[in-house]
Design a protein around this motif. Structure first.
Motif, mmCIF file in Angstrom:
data_model
loop_
_atom_site.group_PDB
_atom_site.id
_atom_site.type_symbol
_atom_site.label_atom_id
_atom_site.label_comp_id
_atom_site.label_asym_id
_atom_site.label_seq_id
_atom_site.Cartn_x
_atom_site.Cartn_y
_atom_site.Cartn_z
ATOM 1 N N THR A 165 35.166 49.864 42.148
ATOM 2 C CA THR A 165 34.099 49.644 43.132
ATOM 3 C C THR A 165 32.946 48.942 42.441
ATOM 4 O OG1 THR A 165 32.915 51.721 42.694
ATOM 5 C CG2 THR A 165 34.751 51.799 44.283
ATOM 6 N N TRP A 166 32.021 48.396 43.232
ATOM 7 C CA TRP A 166 30.869 47.726 42.628
ATOM 8 C C TRP A 166 29.909 48.725 41.987
ATOM 9 C CZ3 TRP A 166 31.384 43.109 41.134
ATOM 10 C CH2 TRP A 166 32.197 42.217 41.839
ATOM 11 N N ASP A 167 29.886 49.944 42.472
ATOM 12 C CA ASP A 167 29.102 50.979 41.792
ATOM 13 C C ASP A 167 29.687 51.255 40.415
ATOM 14 O OD1 ASP A 167 27.314 51.279 43.873
ATOM 15 O OD2 ASP A 167 28.394 52.956 44.799
ATOM 16 N N GLU A 168 31.020 51.338 40.341
ATOM 17 C CA GLU A 168 31.675 51.542 39.048
ATOM 18 C C GLU A 168 31.468 50.340 38.135
ATOM 19 O OE1 GLU A 168 35.786 52.481 39.414
ATOM 20 O OE2 GLU A 168 35.447 54.347 40.532
ATOM 21 N N PHE A 291 33.393 47.316 47.962
ATOM 22 C CA PHE A 291 32.201 47.976 48.464
ATOM 23 C C PHE A 291 32.580 49.345 49.013
ATOM 24 C CE2 PHE A 291 31.042 43.540 48.383
ATOM 25 C CZ PHE A 291 29.717 43.569 47.963
ATOM 26 N N ALA A 292 31.640 50.264 49.001
ATOM 27 C CA ALA A 292 31.913 51.640 49.416
ATOM 28 C C ALA A 292 32.507 51.676 50.820
ATOM 29 C CB ALA A 292 30.619 52.459 49.375
ATOM 30 N N GLY A 293 33.603 52.413 50.956
ATOM 31 C CA GLY A 293 34.228 52.592 52.255
ATOM 32 C C GLY A 293 35.024 51.415 52.757
ATOM 33 N N SER A 294 35.298 50.438 51.901
ATOM 34 C CA SER A 294 36.023 49.246 52.327
ATOM 35 C C SER A 294 37.072 48.866 51.299
ATOM 36 C CB SER A 294 35.049 48.075 52.503
ATOM 37 O OG SER A 294 35.738 46.862 52.748
ATOM 38 N N ASP A 295 38.185 48.305 51.777
ATOM 39 C CA ASP A 295 39.192 47.762 50.865
ATOM 40 C C ASP A 295 39.246 46.235 50.965
ATOM 41 O OD1 ASP A 295 40.352 47.403 53.332
ATOM 42 O OD2 ASP A 295 42.263 48.360 52.832
ATOM 43 N N ALA A 296 38.225 45.630 51.565
ATOM 44 C CA ALA A 296 38.196 44.181 51.753
ATOM 45 C C ALA A 296 38.107 43.455 50.420
ATOM 46 C CB ALA A 296 37.016 43.787 52.642
ATOM 47 N N ALA A 297 38.744 42.294 50.363
ATOM 48 C CA ALA A 297 38.739 41.461 49.165
ATOM 49 C C ALA A 297 37.866 40.234 49.393
ATOM 50 C CB ALA A 297 40.158 41.035 48.813
ATOM 51 N N GLY A 298 37.513 39.578 48.308
ATOM 52 C CA GLY A 298 36.690 38.382 48.384
ATOM 53 C C GLY A 298 37.508 37.122 48.545
ATOM 54 N N GLU A 299 36.825 36.032 48.818
ATOM 55 C CA GLU A 299 37.470 34.740 49.072
ATOM 56 C C GLU A 299 36.453 33.636 48.819
ATOM 57 O OE1 GLU A 299 39.592 31.909 49.604
ATOM 58 O OE2 GLU A 299 40.758 33.423 50.670
ATOM 59 N N THR A 300 36.931 32.521 48.279
ATOM 60 C CA THR A 300 36.041 31.386 48.028
ATOM 61 C C THR A 300 36.271 30.233 48.979
ATOM 62 O OG1 THR A 300 37.582 30.428 46.422
ATOM 63 C CG2 THR A 300 35.909 31.954 45.574
ATOM 64 N N GLY A 301 37.301 30.316 49.816
ATOM 65 C CA GLY A 301 37.650 29.197 50.684
ATOM 66 C C GLY A 301 38.662 28.300 49.999
ATOM 67 N N GLY A 302 39.160 27.336 50.719
ATOM 68 C CA GLY A 302 40.179 26.448 50.165
ATOM 69 C C GLY A 302 40.201 25.127 50.899
ATOM 70 N N SER A 303 41.364 24.495 50.905
ATOM 71 C CA SER A 303 41.489 23.203 51.562
ATOM 72 C C SER A 303 42.324 23.316 52.828
ATOM 73 C CB SER A 303 42.101 22.170 50.611
ATOM 74 O OG SER A 303 43.427 22.515 50.269
#
Length: 430
Positions: A165-168, A291-303
């Motif tokens: 997590t981001w807290d960790e 983030f707390a309470g979420s399993d969402a992942a990040g993304e930068t976009g693509g083509s």
């Protein structure tokens, strides 16, 4: 959303750029190949492996032949004036972030009538990126889901685990600094906005939203401010190294072992292996902290691949682009030969994605990135002045890096600039 489409097209008609000259690009605009009714399409792109994919298509589709041109250097800058002049290719690869700006300038064809049901073949977040109002303006090609690349040898040496997590992440950063003040858990790179957008996206944030026939600007909203608070702590406590990415200084820090982790996109591991070859076997990949309470992942976009205004054989162009980006045959080529990280679900299931990576100690790192791709929120909406917002963030974050202002102040400044720019462009902004 119908009102928005009318607003976009009305605005585009009013402000569409006038081409300085009619670029005479060879083979532009769809043309009949012969009296038999065969069609020849011109396709411009840059992804590795496209030549082989096009050749494979041509071998089995005599009625729709494709001529491929590899884009290099400033070729991308030639496309907007070429579309305006009516001399563009029939299909073009471009960044997903650039779509809104081209849509409002009437440069792209709504291909929605040819894509019914196709959304089920792609990740939800990538398809969301090609929809505007009631229209579909591109076929997704590749994306950049994120993972945490980290120095497993350093983490083992100091008895640390990859943070979940981001807290960790903050706790681990402090523990690492206490153990060795010369090692930072990561870097703050003002010049690489993807490191920022990936985390805002993961937090279900965005730069823009669409409200009826108007745009809203969300650069400084609560989701972004939550990310800003994390980064402000990291910078204030000197837990991250402030260094511009892609520079010789940056790669020197990576190779020296002063940067212990990099949270970035699925295409970055290849660059890391290329620029830090002496560290083979010392890196691993874990899921990005959440983030707390979420399993969402990040993304930068693509083509994505688009059909420019003026293309005559739209249906044939979409047929080719659909095959290119969703068929097992094409995906196999683009993954194996080009190293593409696909947006198509069939691509994510391709066995070629699951290869062991020597640089990462034999780990099958795409297992991490594939899981991430399936968990990216569909919250992100690019605005028509994305480039303006991105460049402004770079300028303001550079001030944060020197201690001249805070992240919150930077976001406020970019929010105001983005709103002003949209209004000055004649768009409705709420």
């Amino acid at each position: 959303m119908m009102a928005l489409n009318r607003s976009l097209r009305t605005f585009g008609s009013a402000v569409a750029l006038t081409a300085a000259s009619a670029l005479l690009l060879a083979g532009c605009s769809s043309s009949a190949g012969s009296d038999t009714g065969a069609v020849t399409l011109e396709f411009w792109g840059w992804a590795p492996g496209l030549e082989t994919a096009v050749e494979t298509w041509n071998d089995t589709n005599p009625d729709i032949q494709v001529e491929f041109f590899r884009m290099t250097g400033d070729d991308g800058a030639k496309i907007p004036p070429a579309i305006d002049a009516g001399t563009a290719p029939d299909a073009v690869q471009m960044s997903v972030h650039s779509l809104p700006g081209h849509i409002i300038n009437n440069r792209l064809i709504d291909i929605g009538e040819y894509t019914d049901g196709l959304d089920a073949s792609f990740t939800a977040s990538s398809w969301k990126g090609v929809e505007f109002g009631d229209g579909v303006y591109a076929i997704p090609q590749d994306s950049g889901p994120t993972g945490l690349m980290y120095r497993s040898d350093i983490f083992t040496q100091y008895n640390l685990a990859a943070p979940t997590t981001w807290d960790e992440y903050l706790e681990t950063a402090r523990a690492l600094k206490a153990a060795n003040p010369d090692i930072y858990i990561g870097q703050f790179s003002p010049n690489e906005i993807g490191l920022w957008t990936e985390q805002v996206w993961q937090n279900e944030g965005t730069f823009n939203t669409i409200d009826g026939d108007a745009w809203t600007v969300e650069v400084d909203n609560d989701k972004s401010q939550e990310v800003a608070a994390i980064w402000q702590t990291l910078v204030d406590e000197q837990l991250v190294k402030v260094v511009d990415m892609w520079t010789p200084e940056y790669w020197a820090e990576v190779n020296a072992g002063t940067i212990a982790s990099i949270n970035y996109a699925a295409w970055f591991p290849a660059l890391l292996a290329e620029n830090a070859a002496d560290l083979t076997g010392k890196w691993s990949v874990a899921p990005s902290p959440t983030f707390a309470g979420s399993d969402a992942a990040g993304e930068t976009g693509g083509s994505v691949d688009v059909v420019p205004t003026g293309t005559e054989n739209v249906e044939q162009a979409v047929e080719f682009l659909t095959w290119l980006n969703s068929s097992d045959e094409s995906l196999d080529i683009l993954i194996k030969e080009g190293g593409l990280f696909p947006t198509a679900l069939a691509g994510l299931d391709n066995p070629a994605m699951l290869t062991e990576q020597e640089f990462f100690g034999g780990q099958v790192i795409n297992e991490v990135f594939i899981d991430a791709a399936k968990n990216v929120p569909s919250s992100w909406v690019d605005g028509p002045n994305y480039d303006i917002t991105q460049d402004a963030l770079k300028d303001e974050f550079a001030k944060v890096g020197t201690g001249a202002q805070t992240f919150a102040e930077a976001l406020d400044a970019v929010q105001a600039l983005t709103v002003t720019n949209l209004k000055d462009s004649g768009l409705s902004v709420k």
